[in-house]
Design a protein around this motif. Sequence first.
Motif, PDB file in Angstrom:
ATOM      1  N   UNK A 174      36.477 153.915  61.006  1.00 35.48           N
ATOM      2  CA  UNK A 174      36.032 155.175  60.425  1.00 35.48           C
ATOM      3  C   UNK A 174      34.515 155.332  60.543  1.00 35.48           C
ATOM      4  N   UNK A 175      34.109 156.603  60.450  1.00 37.57           N
ATOM      5  CA  UNK A 175      32.695 156.990  60.503  1.00 37.57           C
ATOM      6  C   UNK A 175      32.066 156.479  61.810  1.00 37.57           C
ATOM      7  N   UNK A 176      30.826 155.996  61.736  1.00 37.66           N
ATOM      8  CA  UNK A 176      30.121 155.613  62.959  1.00 37.66           C
ATOM      9  C   UNK A 176      30.735 154.386  63.625  1.00 37.66           C
ATOM     10  N   UNK A 190      45.219 147.870  60.685  1.00 37.65           N
ATOM     11  CA  UNK A 190      43.948 147.517  60.060  1.00 37.65           C
ATOM     12  C   UNK A 190      43.035 148.742  60.047  1.00 37.65           C
ATOM     13  N   UNK A 191      42.510 149.074  58.867  1.00 39.95           N
ATOM     14  CA  UNK A 191      41.570 150.198  58.739  1.00 39.95           C
ATOM     15  C   UNK A 191      40.254 149.661  58.191  1.00 39.95           C
ATOM     16  N   UNK A 192      39.164 150.056  58.815  1.00 40.40           N
ATOM     17  CA  UNK A 192      37.846 149.562  58.422  1.00 40.40           C
ATOM     18  C   UNK A 192      36.933 150.755  58.113  1.00 40.40           C
ATOM     19  N   UNK A 193      36.402 150.765  56.879  1.00 41.35           N
ATOM     20  CA  UNK A 193      35.528 151.846  56.424  1.00 41.35           C
ATOM     21  C   UNK A 193      34.137 151.306  56.136  1.00 41.35           C
ATOM     22  N   UNK A 234      35.551 153.588  73.760  1.00 40.55           N
ATOM     23  CA  UNK A 234      34.312 154.337  73.595  1.00 40.55           C
ATOM     24  C   UNK A 234      34.490 155.807  73.275  1.00 40.55           C
ATOM     25  N   UNK A 235      35.718 156.231  72.998  1.00 40.88           N
ATOM     26  CA  UNK A 235      35.966 157.653  72.773  1.00 40.88           C
ATOM     27  C   UNK A 235      35.732 158.082  71.332  1.00 40.88           C
ATOM     28  N   UNK A 236      35.534 157.129  70.426  1.00 37.49           N
ATOM     29  CA  UNK A 236      35.300 157.486  69.030  1.00 37.49           C
ATOM     30  C   UNK A 236      36.525 158.114  68.393  1.00 37.49           C
ATOM     31  N   UNK A 237      36.267 158.909  67.367  1.00 36.40           N
ATOM     32  CA  UNK A 237      37.372 159.561  66.663  1.00 36.40           C
ATOM     33  C   UNK A 237      38.062 158.612  65.703  1.00 36.40           C
ATOM     34  N   UNK A 238      38.912 159.202  64.863  1.00 34.94           N
ATOM     35  CA  UNK A 238      39.507 158.421  63.802  1.00 34.94           C
ATOM     36  C   UNK A 238      40.886 157.875  64.149  1.00 34.94           C
ATOM     37  N   UNK A 284      32.686 161.396  55.705  1.00 36.42           N
ATOM     38  CA  UNK A 284      32.650 160.061  56.318  1.00 36.42           C
ATOM     39  C   UNK A 284      31.563 159.893  57.369  1.00 36.42           C
ATOM     40  N   UNK A 285      30.589 160.791  57.409  1.00 34.34           N
ATOM     41  CA  UNK A 285      29.522 160.528  58.380  1.00 34.34           C
ATOM     42  C   UNK A 285      28.128 160.948  57.916  1.00 34.34           C
ATOM     43  N   UNK A 286      27.993 161.883  56.984  1.00 36.51           N
ATOM     44  CA  UNK A 286      26.659 162.398  56.645  1.00 36.51           C
ATOM     45  C   UNK A 286      25.961 161.454  55.674  1.00 36.51           C
ATOM     46  N   UNK A 287      24.947 160.765  56.173  1.00 41.12           N
ATOM     47  CA  UNK A 287      24.327 159.643  55.461  1.00 41.12           C
ATOM     48  C   UNK A 287      22.922 160.035  55.009  1.00 41.12           C
TER      49      UNK A 287
END
Lengths: 79, 214
Positions: free
Chosen positions: A8-10, A70-73, A18-22, B178-181
């Motif tokens: 999640x997030x960055x 597995x989910x990582x926040x 490398x495509x990102x997204x959730x 989940x992204x604005x820091x």
Amino acid sequence: MRITVALFAHLSTFQPDGHGGRGARTFDVAADTTVGDVIGMLALPDEPRVLFINGRHADDSTVLAEGDRLAIFPPIAGG
Amino acid sequence: MSGTGADAQACPPPLTPSDDLAMRARLGASHVAIVGCGGLGSNAAAMLVRSGVGKLTLVDFDTVEEDNLNRQLFFRDQIGMLKTDALADTLRRIEPDVDLMLVRECLDEENLLGVVEGADVVIEAVDRADVKAMIANVLCTDAPDLPLVSTSGLAGIDSANEIVCERVGENFYLVGDLHSDVRSGLPLLASRVMVAAAHQAHAATRILLGYEEP
């Protein structure tokens, strides 16, 4: 064994494609792989994080099983 | 409702809007712990009191400063007061009978569980990412049946529609984009902060009424 990993997030930019997204990605890993092993494999930065496996809280030492999700926040500052 | 852990799991089935008296009775008997009384916590607390939640634990070690007034539920004549005390005064103006427990200390891994003991839901409303992670990791490990409503990502001027509430663990609810820091230099605007606070308050209210999804 096969697991899925959602970042999640960055952290999503650390998915191997490398495509990102959730969206969760599927990985084939060895038996007895731990959460910490996956974090190392993905080269995630050393920063605060919250981990869940199938919706239950986990930590770096938790051993994964076939079919686990597995989910990582990474908590984001601001309040 | 009362009690951490197994009691929280044993709550009755969800109440429907037509059960107005039962709904008010359940909220009135409920206890929410709010960890952090800044932009999120102060506004969420007011919404919960207005919704009829009977008891709140308010946790903060900080004092009201002038630059808090652009988004936090404090007033100019409260500058210098402890946030817990200033917020308690305001909440009692809304509902004089609300039961408030004020905890004027900094939380850590040692005292967190004791501070939230007895709560039916915990709202995490702190600003630092490492403290957010500590709260989530301690409560999810040592009180896995206690619902926690956390927040990540509310700074900046992106659309408020990006701020949502999701159930990402069995008892872990996450509000934010989940992204604005804030560490990226983004401002904290009252409107976006209050959207996040409203999501937190509403998720807590739904959980207290027996709903599992936010």
